[in-house]
Design an enzyme around this catalytic site. Structure first.
Site, PDB file in Angstrom:
ATOM      1  N   GLN A   1      13.041  -3.153  -6.040  1.00  0.00           N
ATOM      2  CA  GLN A   1      12.172  -2.755  -7.162  1.00  0.00           C
ATOM      3  C   GLN A   1      13.037  -2.302  -8.334  1.00  0.00           C
ATOM      4  OE1 GLN A   1       9.229   0.274  -6.276  1.00  0.00           O
ATOM      5  NE2 GLN A   1       8.146  -0.064  -8.200  1.00  0.00           N
TER       6      GLN A   1
ATOM      7  N   ASN B   1       8.124  -5.583  -4.116  1.00  0.00           N
ATOM      8  CA  ASN B   1       9.408  -4.947  -3.845  1.00  0.00           C
ATOM      9  C   ASN B   1       9.178  -3.449  -4.030  1.00  0.00           C
ATOM     10  OD1 ASN B   1      10.784  -7.429  -3.514  1.00  0.00           O
ATOM     11  ND2 ASN B   1      11.027  -7.618  -5.727  1.00  0.00           N
TER      12      ASN B   1
ATOM     13  N   HIS C   1       3.901  -3.316  -9.117  1.00  0.00           N
ATOM     14  CA  HIS C   1       3.612  -4.695  -9.516  1.00  0.00           C
ATOM     15  C   HIS C   1       3.659  -5.592  -8.298  1.00  0.00           C
ATOM     16  CE1 HIS C   1       7.892  -3.845 -10.061  1.00  0.00           C
ATOM     17  NE2 HIS C   1       8.131  -5.114  -9.756  1.00  0.00           N
TER      18      HIS C   1
ATOM     19  N   HIS D   1       4.005  -9.399  -7.029  1.00  0.00           N
ATOM     20  CA  HIS D   1       4.453 -10.738  -7.434  1.00  0.00           C
ATOM     21  C   HIS D   1       3.557 -11.797  -6.790  1.00  0.00           C
ATOM     22  CE1 HIS D   1       8.580  -9.677  -8.986  1.00  0.00           C
ATOM     23  NE2 HIS D   1       8.384  -8.619  -8.216  1.00  0.00           N
TER      24      HIS D   1
ATOM     25  N   ASP E   1       5.551 -13.446 -15.325  1.00  0.00           N
ATOM     26  CA  ASP E   1       6.876 -12.820 -15.246  1.00  0.00           C
ATOM     27  C   ASP E   1       7.795 -13.485 -16.275  1.00  0.00           C
ATOM     28  OD1 ASP E   1       8.586 -11.255 -12.693  1.00  0.00           O
ATOM     29  OD2 ASP E   1       9.687 -12.297 -14.264  1.00  0.00           O
ATOM     30  N   ILE E   2       8.553 -12.664 -16.971  1.00  0.00           N
ATOM     31  CA  ILE E   2       9.401 -13.173 -18.062  1.00  0.00           C
ATOM     32  C   ILE E   2      10.569 -14.025 -17.533  1.00  0.00           C
ATOM     33  CG2 ILE E   2      11.061 -11.243 -18.262  1.00  0.00           C
ATOM     34  CD1 ILE E   2      10.478 -11.320 -21.321  1.00  0.00           C
TER      35      ILE E   2
END
Ligand code: 5GP
Ligand code: ZN
Length: 140
Positions: free
Chosen positions: A93, A86, A99, A101, A30-31
């Protein structure tokens, strides 16, 4: 989808730190990490949420999810994770491409459990809630 960030990550139009890949899935960092090793696992094709994910990808999904957790647990020396989705804007979301996490957890990391995400105590008792679900189940 042409304007989807995660589709672009899947097709390498946007760079990411990919940690694991299979035919139909990709796991990358994750960025904006909320924990060391915070990773996102996505299907390469654009499915909005878990409901849209085809059932025939189930086995491959479980395999790469386990491999992702394994790699993170070894790299960050922890067996503890919060793993979650989410799903939908009310749940937080922000990118409409499924996606999952993976958040490695550590002693005193100031995080809570999934119970701390929401506490919207139902007014109905469990039996009434159960009946609602059974009705849908029996009608489907
Ligand atoms: P959501 O709130 O939709 O469950 O989470 C979306 C996640 O995607 C966020 O944690 C956000 O940091 C991450 N994200 C958004 N854009 C990018 C990107 O371009 N690259 C990567 N690696 N992660 C992203
Ligand atoms: Zn997409």
């Amino acid at each position: 989808m042409s304007d989807c960030v995660f589709c672009k990550i899947a097709t390498r139009q946007i760079e990411s730190y990919i940690i694991e890949e299979s035919e139909n899935f990709l796991a990358f960092l994750d960025i904006h990490p909320h924990a060391p090793g915070h990773t996102l696992l996505i299907p390469k094709n654009h499915f909005k949420n878990l409901s849209e994910l085809p059932e025939n990808l189930g086995e491959e999904f479980v395999k790469i999810a386990k491999k992702t957790a394994f790699l993170l647990s070894k790299a960050f020396k922890t067996e503890h994770f919060t793993i979650g989705i989410n799903q939908g804007s009310l749940a937080g979301q922000t990118i409409d491409h499924l996606h999952i996490h993976f958040l490695p957890r550590f002693p005193n990391d100031k995080g809570g459990s999934i119970h701390s995400v929401v506490y919207n105590k139902p007014e109905e008792d469990l039996s009434a809630i159960y009946q609602k679900i059974l009705k849908v189940k029996n009608e489907s």
